[in-house]
Enzyme design. Structure first.
Site, mmCIF file in Angstrom:
data_model
loop_
_atom_site.group_PDB
_atom_site.id
_atom_site.type_symbol
_atom_site.label_atom_id
_atom_site.label_comp_id
_atom_site.label_asym_id
_atom_site.label_seq_id
_atom_site.Cartn_x
_atom_site.Cartn_y
_atom_site.Cartn_z
ATOM 1 C CE LYS A 121 -14.843 2.923 8.580
ATOM 2 N NZ LYS A 121 -15.386 4.085 7.865
ATOM 3 C CG ASP A 139 -19.411 0.711 5.646
ATOM 4 O OD1 ASP A 139 -20.273 -0.191 5.750
ATOM 5 O OD2 ASP A 139 -19.035 1.138 4.542
#
Length: 217
Positions: A121, A139
């Site tokens: 991420k 996320d």
């Protein structure tokens, strides 16, 4: 799950709702962005920005972070969750940048994930925001919205969510879609109290329809 036409409609609607969606972590260069995103794990962007306001005045380069004892860096970020572990990773990351990467933040996800404390991420955010590489960083907001709206399955892992979104969204729209989904999840389709009753996507959202039935029942 929604088909591609329905997903396009959802994304167009979200784009109209949040036309100015962007990365809310304050930074002036790729190095500051890496530090900010690392700090943001399990923490709000607002709190990270509050901490980095002073942090980025004190520390300008990887060498600066290594010039102080670990305990001092921990104290500087104490108000952020997991601050001890994050301080260790920041110093390890800075050492690796200096010793193996010429002091420069790498541009690709493959190189970025080699850095301590940098997962997929974080790598996607940095590559996309700092270097313009098309990417969708999944996320908690992106995952929640994608599953609630039926872009992907509830049981999908974070990686599967990312792969599904990459398949269903044109590559040149990955990065901006990432920001729009975050804004939609942060300010509208919230974890605890999503605004289903005023959501323009309620007709397509089975999760929202279930919530509304429960509220009315």
């Amino acid at each position: 799950m929604l088909n591609k036409t329905q997903i396009c409609y959802c994304l167009d609607t979200i784009a109209e709702m949040f036309p100015e969606a962007h990365c809310e972590l304050r930074h002036d260069n790729p190095f500051e962005l890496v530090i900010a995103v690392l700090l943001s794990a399990q923490c709000t962007d607002a709190l990270v920005n509050k901490v980095t306001k002073d942090l980025f005045k004190k520390y300008k380069t990887p060498e600066d972070y290594l010039a102080v004892p670990l305990e001092e860096l921990q104290e500087d970020i104490r108000s952020i969750g997991l601050f001890r572990n994050k301080a260790k990773n920041i110093q390890k990351l800075c050492r690796m940048l200096i010793e193996e990467m010429g002091g420069e933040v790498p541009r690709t996800q493959e190189e970025l994930v080699k850095l301590p404390g940098v997962g997929r991420k974080t790598a996607n955010v940095v590559a996309s925001v700092a270097f313009g590489v098309p990417a969708i960083a999944v996320d908690t907001h992106v995952e929640r919205v994608s599953k609630r709206l039926g872009f992907c399955r509830w049981k999908d892992s974070v990686t599967e969510v990312e792969e599904t979104l990459m398949r269903k969204i044109p590559k040149d729209e990955w990065s901006v879609t990432h920001h729009r989904l975050i804004f939609f999840g942060r300010y509208h389709c919230k974890a605890q109290s999503p605004q289903c009753e005023i959501c323009p996507l309620l007709d397509l959202c089975r999760e929202g329809q279930k919530r509304m039935k429960r509220r009315l029942g």
